[in-house]
Design an enzyme around this catalytic site. Structure first.
Site, PDB file in Angstrom:
ATOM      1  N   CYS A 172       0.779  -1.231   0.000  1.00  0.00           N
ATOM      2  CA  CYS A 172       0.000   0.000   0.000  1.00  0.00           C
ATOM      3  C   CYS A 172       0.817   1.290   0.000  1.00  0.00           C
ATOM      4  O   CYS A 172       1.373   1.660  -1.013  1.00  0.00           O
ATOM      5  CB  CYS A 172      -0.994  -0.028   1.150  1.00  0.00           C
ATOM      6  SG  CYS A 172      -2.365   1.052   0.835  1.00  0.00           S
ATOM      7  N   ASN A 197      -5.190  -0.826   0.482  1.00  0.00           N
ATOM      8  CA  ASN A 197      -6.507  -0.404   0.993  1.00  0.00           C
ATOM      9  C   ASN A 197      -6.398   1.113   1.102  1.00  0.00           C
ATOM     10  O   ASN A 197      -5.823   1.613   2.085  1.00  0.00           O
ATOM     11  CB  ASN A 197      -6.789  -0.955   2.394  1.00  0.00           C
ATOM     12  CG  ASN A 197      -7.116  -2.440   2.452  1.00  0.00           C
ATOM     13  OD1 ASN A 197      -7.861  -2.871   3.320  1.00  0.00           O
ATOM     14  ND2 ASN A 197      -6.545  -3.247   1.583  1.00  0.00           N
TER      15      ASN A 197
HETATM   16  N1  ING Z   1      -3.493   3.472   2.706  1.00  0.00           N
HETATM   17  C1  ING Z   1      -3.260   4.687   2.009  1.00  0.00           C
HETATM   18  C2  ING Z   1      -2.213   4.572   0.899  1.00  0.00           C
HETATM   19  O1  ING Z   1      -1.058   4.914   1.055  1.00  0.00           O
HETATM   20  C3  ING Z   1      -2.812   7.076   2.082  1.00  0.00           C
HETATM   21  C4  ING Z   1      -2.969   5.820   2.911  1.00  0.00           C
HETATM   22  C5  ING Z   1      -3.745   7.418   1.101  1.00  0.00           C
HETATM   23  C6  ING Z   1      -1.742   7.862   2.310  1.00  0.00           C
HETATM   24  C7  ING Z   1      -3.558   8.557   0.344  1.00  0.00           C
HETATM   25  C8  ING Z   1      -1.534   9.009   1.546  1.00  0.00           C
HETATM   26  C9  ING Z   1      -2.461   9.368   0.551  1.00  0.00           C
HETATM   27  O2  ING Z   1      -2.653   4.188  -0.170  1.00  0.00           O
HETATM   28  C10 ING Z   1      -2.642   2.566   3.223  1.00  0.00           C
HETATM   29  N2  ING Z   1      -3.200   1.484   3.797  1.00  0.00           N
HETATM   30  O3  ING Z   1      -1.432   2.713   3.196  1.00  0.00           O
END
Ligand code: ING
Length: 312
Positions: A172, A197
């Protein structure tokens, strides 16, 4: 010569907080069956594939938190998935929340594994880049408490010789950091398997333009693939979980950076691509021949410094 692997990307739709692992496993087995029918040799599932994305909930009770974790793998819940994959002769990769006892201490990791077609776990990765925050944040539209529930992984970005190639994993948020791919690229990685996710909304910027998250998702995995001459298989858990939407957009990315297969829905959906690992060679031998072109004498800050230090 070619080294083609038919890869299935098994995107999962939402898993509600009330839905137990059996529901997830049954759906994974169904996608595995579709992949087998389509002659896939490797099937990649999302991050935290067995449960809802629980870091969105603020929990303080250790038993409640640990109820989302697996303390052994395979276990009673996941054995049917391992057995069916072995029956089909298909390798799989999936993510889950792991409790690992090390030197008598219980550690909590966001983990993914590669399981070969005989059901043996040949590789394990524990998530390095934990996004979000470590305590309840009332300012946020919703929580993202990965820093509360998981420790930083202790595996680093390893690669494994597997299925006639060199494979690696990340999870992720790792996909947003170029260091993730470059460390594996420096080990010759030819296919990076990752699940995600990703909340479809920004908890800190409610007016974020629609589509920007999808753009950033594509940008991250396409750049990682191209700049390291590797395939990237990026598979989502998608859809609305207890009112919170997760991004879809599962994709299989060619070493050129082009997306060759893409999910169209926010549900359980299999995407398939014939991935020729030899397609990595051109990029690794020309524009991204690291040994010929990289100048590490100028890269020192990347490992010497964590945050930004601005000039006076
Ligand atoms: N989820 C997200 C990801 O990195 C995120 C958290 C979303 C961070 C959008 C920054 C911007 O895709 C996980 N589970 O890491």
């Amino acid at each position: 010569m070619s080294r083609i692997i038919r890869v299935g990307g098994a995107q999962l739709g939402p898993l509600q907080k009330s839905e137990d692992r059996k529901i997830a496993i049954d759906r994974m087995i169904s996608l595995l069956g579709q992949a087998h029918a389509d002659d896939c040799q490797l099937v990649v599932f999302p991050e935290l594939a067995l449960t809802t994305f629980f870091p969105r909930w603020n929990m303080d009770d250790a038993r409640e938190i640990d109820s989302y974790f697996e303390s052994e793998m395979p276990n009673e819940a996941t054995k049917p998935l391992f057995d069916r994959a072995k029956e089909h002769g298909v390798a799989i990769s999936f993510g889950y929340a792991e409790i690992a006892e090390e030197n008598g201490v219980r550690h909590h990791y966001n983990t993914s594994i590669i399981v070969d077609k005989t059901g043996h776990i040949v590789g394990k990765y524990r998530k390095t880049h934990l996004p979000g925050h470590g305590e309840f944040d009332p300012e946020r539209a919703f929580q993202h408490l990965e820093k509360k529930y998981f420790e930083v992984g202790n595996t680093g970005f390893r690669v494994w010789r597997f299925m006639d190639g060199i494979m690696g994993m990340c999870i992720c948020n790792d996909r947003r950091w170029p260091e993730t791919y470059r460390v594996m690229g420096l080990q010759g990685v030819e296919m990076v398997l990752l699940g995600f996710n990703t909340p479809a909304a920004n908890s800190q910027r409610t007016d974020e333009p629609p589509g920007l998250r999808n753009f950033h998702n594509d940008l991250s995995v396409q750049a990682g693939a191209y700049q390291n001459g590797t395939w990237v298989v990026a598979i989502a858990k998608a859809g609305t979980e207890d009112g919170h939407e997760l991004l879809g957009g599962s994709a299989i990315v060619h070493p050129s950076g082009q997306i060759v297969a893409r999910a169209k829905t926010l549900d359980d959906e299999l995407i398939v691509a014939d991935c020729d690992l030899d397609e990595c060679n051109f990029y690794k031998e020309t524009i991204f021949d690291f040994d010929r072109h990289r100048r590490i004498e100028h890269y020192g800050l990347i490992t010497e410094q964590t945050g930004v230090v601005r000039p006076d």
